[in-house]
Scaffold this motif. Structure first.
Motif, short mmCIF file in Angstrom:
data_model
loop_
_atom_site.label_atom_id
_atom_site.label_comp_id
_atom_site.label_asym_id
_atom_site.label_seq_id
_atom_site.Cartn_x
_atom_site.Cartn_y
_atom_site.Cartn_z
N GLN A 199 0.81 -1.22 0.00
CA GLN A 199 0.00 0.00 0.00
C GLN A 199 0.85 1.26 0.00
O GLN A 199 0.43 2.31 -0.49
CB GLN A 199 -0.93 -0.02 1.22
N ALA A 200 2.09 1.16 0.52
CA ALA A 200 2.98 2.32 0.53
C ALA A 200 3.34 2.77 -0.88
O ALA A 200 3.73 3.92 -1.09
CB ALA A 200 4.25 1.98 1.31
N VAL A 201 3.21 1.89 -1.86
CA VAL A 201 3.51 2.23 -3.25
C VAL A 201 2.32 2.92 -3.92
O VAL A 201 2.49 3.75 -4.82
CB VAL A 201 3.90 0.97 -4.04
N CYS A 202 1.10 2.59 -3.50
CA CYS A 202 -0.10 3.11 -4.15
C CYS A 202 -0.20 4.62 -4.01
O CYS A 202 0.04 5.15 -2.92
CB CYS A 202 -1.36 2.48 -3.55
N PRO A 203 -0.55 5.33 -5.06
CA PRO A 203 -0.75 6.78 -4.94
C PRO A 203 -1.98 7.09 -4.10
O PRO A 203 -2.96 6.32 -4.09
CB PRO A 203 -0.94 7.23 -6.39
N GLY A 204 -1.94 8.19 -3.35
CA GLY A 204 -3.09 8.56 -2.54
C GLY A 204 -4.31 8.85 -3.40
O GLY A 204 -5.41 8.35 -3.14
N ARG A 205 -4.10 9.65 -4.41
CA ARG A 205 -5.14 9.92 -5.40
C ARG A 205 -4.49 9.87 -6.77
O ARG A 205 -3.37 10.35 -6.93
CB ARG A 205 -5.80 11.28 -5.18
N SER A 206 -5.16 9.29 -7.71
CA SER A 206 -4.55 9.14 -9.03
C SER A 206 -5.58 9.41 -10.12
O SER A 206 -6.78 9.16 -9.94
CB SER A 206 -4.01 7.71 -9.18
N ALA A 207 -5.08 9.94 -11.23
CA ALA A 207 -5.94 10.10 -12.41
C ALA A 207 -6.37 8.74 -12.94
O ALA A 207 -7.32 8.66 -13.73
CB ALA A 207 -5.22 10.90 -13.48
N ARG A 208 -5.66 7.70 -12.53
CA ARG A 208 -6.02 6.33 -12.87
C ARG A 208 -6.38 5.59 -11.58
O ARG A 208 -5.52 5.05 -10.89
CB ARG A 208 -4.86 5.63 -13.58
N PRO A 209 -7.66 5.59 -11.22
CA PRO A 209 -8.09 5.00 -9.94
C PRO A 209 -7.67 3.56 -9.76
O PRO A 209 -7.55 3.10 -8.61
CB PRO A 209 -9.62 5.15 -9.99
N ILE A 210 -7.45 2.84 -10.86
CA ILE A 210 -7.07 1.43 -10.71
C ILE A 210 -5.75 1.28 -9.96
O ILE A 210 -5.49 0.24 -9.31
CB ILE A 210 -6.98 0.74 -12.10
N LEU A 211 -4.91 2.32 -9.96
CA LEU A 211 -3.63 2.26 -9.27
C LEU A 211 -3.78 2.30 -7.75
O LEU A 211 -2.83 2.03 -7.02
CB LEU A 211 -2.72 3.41 -9.72
N GLU A 212 -4.98 2.62 -7.28
CA GLU A 212 -5.24 2.63 -5.85
C GLU A 212 -5.58 1.23 -5.33
O GLU A 212 -5.91 1.05 -4.17
CB GLU A 212 -6.38 3.60 -5.53
N ASN A 213 -5.45 0.25 -6.23
CA ASN A 213 -5.68 -1.15 -5.90
C ASN A 213 -4.38 -1.93 -5.91
O ASN A 213 -3.36 -1.48 -6.44
CB ASN A 213 -6.65 -1.79 -6.91
N LEU A 214 -4.43 -3.12 -5.33
CA LEU A 214 -3.33 -4.08 -5.38
C LEU A 214 -3.78 -5.28 -6.19
O LEU A 214 -4.94 -5.70 -6.10
CB LEU A 214 -2.94 -4.55 -3.97
#
Length: 373
Positions: free
Chosen positions: A18-33
């Protein structure tokens, strides 16, 4: 996909990823693992398109292989609150089912096929470190890198990779930290580009190395503008800074120093912190005055008054003064720990000041103007 996981083990992996995931992203899929499960086990993946992380998930029983996405922050919060020793994860179309003994949770999930590729690396050409050695080299240099973003080529830790020796360097133009360490070249590993590891990538590497035993072998490889760090249970990948690092060796003074003195880390750090209490932005720095048998530290603030601290030292040379940024000094001392000594070398009140330790660590600082107080 159907798996049974040990909750605490899975929570630890999710927290790391989770430390790698962006807090907010233009690509919401990146907020997943991405959890990819095969008969041989499971791999948890995260990326923000600059840093990638692949983690082997221990104690995972795979009943039905497959892949699914886990909402990173929600999943971590849930795993921390559940009390079950084991939980079940099942993917059902566009939904993820999390089952405890007396609880059930459902989460909508995007299509796992849309998740960006997180590169793996089967290293045949690399440099081999011990986990402790690589971690120490990064820890002792990372704090000195450029953080304001004005000099792109200084925004990471630079590695010079030799046959049996590696040098790590970090600098922001006002100070420079470098640490020599041992590493073994394997398979003719000779990167053609400058190896400048961005600070964020360094932070993730450090998180992973902290889980390894000191003597565990760690592989570091560079390929196509990316760095890979491979441990027994993880692969960290990241884009290198695409720039040329300055010729850092040339900034070290060549002439004999005027002052050379060995100083105790604990006592010198304490005296510096004491003298710094009154210092403010209008009157920066601590004045260090070396006289026979003692060091006097002086500070002054616009509204906080003045400070004067004496420290007995083994010095019998002529009087010398230098004003140094107290934060730069304390950053250096912090990575040394409280025990031991270091050697301080001074050439003049306007020349760089050098601090060295016996294990190949050097720290160069530009002084402040003597009359700034």
């Amino acid at each position: 996909m159907k798996v049974v996981a040990q909750r605490e083990s899975l929570a630890e992996m999710v927290q790391l990823a989770q430390a790698v995931c962006p807090g907010r992203s233009a690509r919401p899929i990146l907020e997943n693992l991405l959890l990819e499960c095969r008969d041989s086990g499971g791999v948890l993946m995260a990326t923000d398109l600059e840093v990638g992380l692949r983690l082997h998930v221990p104690q995972l029983e795979v009943e039905v292989p497959g892949t699914t996405l886990l909402p990173a922050r929600t999943m971590l919060a849930l795993l921390r609150e559940l009390t079950d020793e084991e939980i079940r994860l099942e993917s059902q179309g566009d939904r993820l089912l999390v089952l405890g003994e007396k609880s059930e949770f459902q989460f909508p999930t995007p299509d796992a096929m849309e998740f960006p590729e997180v590169p793996d690396y089967q290293a045949e050409s690399y440099h081999a470190f011990t986990a402790r050695n690589l971690s120490e080299m990064l820890r002792r240099t990372e704090y000195a890198v450029e953080t304001e973003g004005t000099r792109f080529n200084l925004g990471g830790v630079y590695l010079e990779l030799g046959d049996e020796k590696v040098t790590a360097v970090g600098t922001d133009g006002r100070r420079l930290a470098c640490q020599e360490g041992q590493a073994r070249r394997v398979g003719g590993h000779r990167p053609s580009e400058d190896v400048i590891i961005p600070r964020r990538v360094v932070e993730i590497i450090q998180r992973i190395l902290s889980r390894e035993s000191d003597d565990q072998e760690v592989k570091l490889a560079v390929e196509d503008g990316k760095i890979f760090v491979i441990t027994s249970s993880a692969v960290v990948s990241g884009r290198l800074v695409d720039a040329r690092f300055p010729k850092w060796c040339e900034v070290f003074p060549k002439a004999p120093e005027k002052v050379r003195v060995d100083l105790p880390v604990r006592e010198f750090a304490s005296a510096t912190r004491q003298a710094s209490i009154v210092v403010d932005d209008k009157n920066p720095g601590i004045l260090y005055t070396f006289t026979s048998g003692k060091l006097v530290l002086s500070g002054r603030g616009a509204s906080q008054g003045e400070s004067r601290v004496e420290l007995p030292i083994g010095y019998d040379g002529e009087e010398a003064m230098v004003r140094l940024n107290q934060r730069f000094i304390l950053d250096f001392l912090k990575v040394l720990g409280d025990e031991g000594t270091f050697t301080l070398k001074i050439w003049s009140e306007e020349s760089p000041v050098l601090a060295e330790t016996a294990d190949g660590y050097a720290y160069l600082m530009m002084p402040l103007v003597l009359g700034s107080n």
